[in-house]
Write a protein that holds these residues in place. Sequence first.
Motif, short mmCIF file in Angstrom:
data_model
loop_
_atom_site.label_atom_id
_atom_site.label_comp_id
_atom_site.label_asym_id
_atom_site.label_seq_id
_atom_site.Cartn_x
_atom_site.Cartn_y
_atom_site.Cartn_z
N ILE A 76 19.32 12.77 31.99
CA ILE A 76 18.64 13.70 32.46
C ILE A 76 18.95 13.63 33.99
O ILE A 76 18.67 14.49 34.72
CB ILE A 76 17.15 12.67 32.44
N GLY A 77 19.75 12.72 34.84
CA GLY A 77 20.98 13.38 36.03
C GLY A 77 20.44 12.66 36.94
O GLY A 77 19.47 11.38 36.72
N GLY A 78 20.06 12.56 38.07
CA GLY A 78 20.00 11.82 39.23
C GLY A 78 21.45 10.93 39.69
O GLY A 78 20.94 9.99 41.37
N SER A 79 21.95 11.28 38.97
CA SER A 79 23.70 9.41 39.18
C SER A 79 24.32 10.85 38.69
O SER A 79 25.18 11.97 38.43
CB SER A 79 23.84 8.57 38.81
N THR A 80 25.54 9.87 39.14
CA THR A 80 27.60 10.73 38.99
C THR A 80 28.81 9.89 38.14
O THR A 80 28.59 9.16 38.73
CB THR A 80 27.11 11.83 40.03
N ASP A 81 29.48 10.36 37.36
CA ASP A 81 30.65 9.46 37.43
C ASP A 81 31.52 9.70 38.42
O ASP A 81 32.61 9.31 38.21
CB ASP A 81 31.13 10.22 36.08
N GLU A 82 31.16 10.90 39.42
CA GLU A 82 32.36 11.32 40.03
C GLU A 82 32.14 10.58 41.41
O GLU A 82 31.75 9.75 42.35
CB GLU A 82 31.86 12.64 41.20
N GLN A 83 33.40 9.12 41.59
CA GLN A 83 33.77 8.18 42.64
C GLN A 83 32.98 8.02 44.17
O GLN A 83 32.72 7.50 44.97
CB GLN A 83 34.69 7.60 42.66
#
Length: 746
Positions: free
Chosen positions: A284-291
């Motif tokens: 559902i989101g709230g974080s990311t794989d982008e370092q």
Amino acid sequence: MKKNVMGLALFGAISLSANAHSGHKETSTPSLAMTEHTLSTYQLAFSSDAQKVQYLTRYHDAVLDVKDNYLVLTLNQAQFAKLQGNGALIFSRADTTSRADGAPITNSPMTARSQSAGQTSGIPSFPCYPTLAETQQMAETLAQTYPDFVELKHIGPSWEKSQGLGGHDLTVLVLKNKKKNKWRKRPALYMQGALHAREYTPGAITLKFAQYLLENRETNADINWIMDQREIHILLIANPDGRVLAEQGLSWRKNTNTAYCALDDTLRGVDLNRNFDFAWASPIGGSTDEQCALRYHGPSAASEPETQAIQAYLKGLFKDRRGDLLSDPAPLNTQGVFLDLHSFSRFVMWPWSSELTPSPNGEQLSMMGHRMAAYNDYLAFQTQEIFKVGGSADGYAYGQLGVASFTFELGNAFFESCANFEGEIFPNNLNALIYAAKVAKRPYKMPAGPQIDDLRLQGAGNEAIPAGTPVQIIATVADDIFGRSLTGQLPPSEAIRKVELTIKRKGKRGKRRILLPAADGVFDTARESINYTLDTHRWRQGRYTLTFRAQDASGQWGPKHAKFLKIDNSAIPGTVAPVADFVADCRKGICGFNGSVTQDDRDALAYRWVLANDNFYAVFHGEQVEIDYYYAGNYQLTLQVDDSHGYRDTKTVQLALDGIRPPVAQFDYQCNGLTCEFDSSASTDPDGEIVQRLWRMGEQSTYLPGAEKAVHTFSAPGEYGVALVVIDNDNEFNEVWQTITVTENK
């Protein structure tokens, strides 16, 4: 002063140009990295608490300041364009462009005012916040000073220490009565601060809370029984490596792991509050794989040593009381409370944040959350109503272990002023933390019972009195004490059924119980007053503990509240009430109040200040306070003074305070067929000048900086909404809108 920001929301987006406002011209096409990490300062208006919360949570990492109807935040061009396209009222400010996560904070108005000449301790310009090194030293000093009540534990290494790069231990202070509980485990309150490094107040409030408990154990009856019957586990600084960088003025959020974001060392690390092993990388989101992103959740769940250390400690501290299914509730007799302290936004939140459905203990968590929010006057809500986050610390504590878990977002800034921290944030959150410790034995049941509020022993207070001195027990007993709810739906309340007083003399086994009557003679509502005269004529010398608790009509008891009463026949009873008084030193947007001119026969006085008008409310504590109010207007100031014998006096005055005055938007128009001319020359600014005008005409937007007049030709006859926003040199704004009727040329 509130401004009307509702109208433009009806019309959709306003087309703005950041470069046109700031005067900068693009001479070349920016690179992708420049576009992503070069930030400009904007002002984003909100028209309701719900919209404010939505913006604060969505752009939490970007907010520099919070006012009563707008946020100041730094965004890249893409973020700005998205907000603009969604119809937000947003415009550029004349602040400097800055870099993202590693940029120095130079535009905070609090920084200069908080700076102390010749400062020898604390974070530079913020002497009330101890550095990491000072925090460790102070923790060791507490352990040495109170060996029977303090245990110092190093629960694991930071990332840098795990790599042999220096670094630090994660340090937990355990507070309990070791002699009474040598072989007995008590219900635990666990709290942690500074999981996000740049958040100054959480890292300071953990240590200050520990000091308060230890220093007041012998004089405060509530603290005394809490230290005997509870364990308090405090992880002082949960992200020590990052904290060292934040102490240099860097807006550092993550840990400092160099394995991530090789392209930009200032954006390295993992967001530890997205790294826990529950709902990690939630869909559902709230974080990311982008370092390089501020909310990077790491390569896998619990990948970071800080997260691993905290999880291991929680597993050893709390029993796992919840089943494997998301729908499995924790049993109502589950013990323990978990608190994760963050800043900022003035929220009290509880799980879920990673699931769209309510948590199986949602009703019980809501009850306790709203109770705590009544103490600090924060907005209470289940996290998923606004945040959509997996891998959070509170989600792990509740999701994996079933512990009643909450997150506090303290204050209004990452780098909160010392005046705000000492006068408002710590004292207003102190009782919320004490309440959490009280109900830790049954956090899913006890908060449903009545609260005993504003309890005083008038005639005795904190002083010894001779036997025979009448003591007036004054209190409010209420089952409907709740903080503000984001949804507007408060938990249920019941009428009060009974109030019980237990009296015990120190060193004696016997107890005396008294059922206290309602002041009006009958318990029949959810809020009752107590005004009972306690006869002490036959009391022997010694210290007595008076313990109060209340029961509601459903049979549920609330937490107990205790007071010491000392009988000493050589003592002189207090009969003189204080006379509250103060002197004020008010400048534009800020007032200093000094209550030292209050008259009383004793020196020990407690001061509570409330400054308020229709759009502003602030509660501060202390003999001398400094309150920012920002806008000019008429305010009411109430000073409440309690003396050491439990007597009280209040003084209320009306103050006309100087401050920022928003502009006034006005416009006239004339139409000739489909073409209309709009004139805003009647708009004024009482304390400066208007520097921007934003026009919205029907289905199209026009950005006309400084243009008093606008001409627009509508495509067809009909009714159209036309809005004007004027912005002054203080970045204050006002909006006015009209519905006009356009006809064909005759």
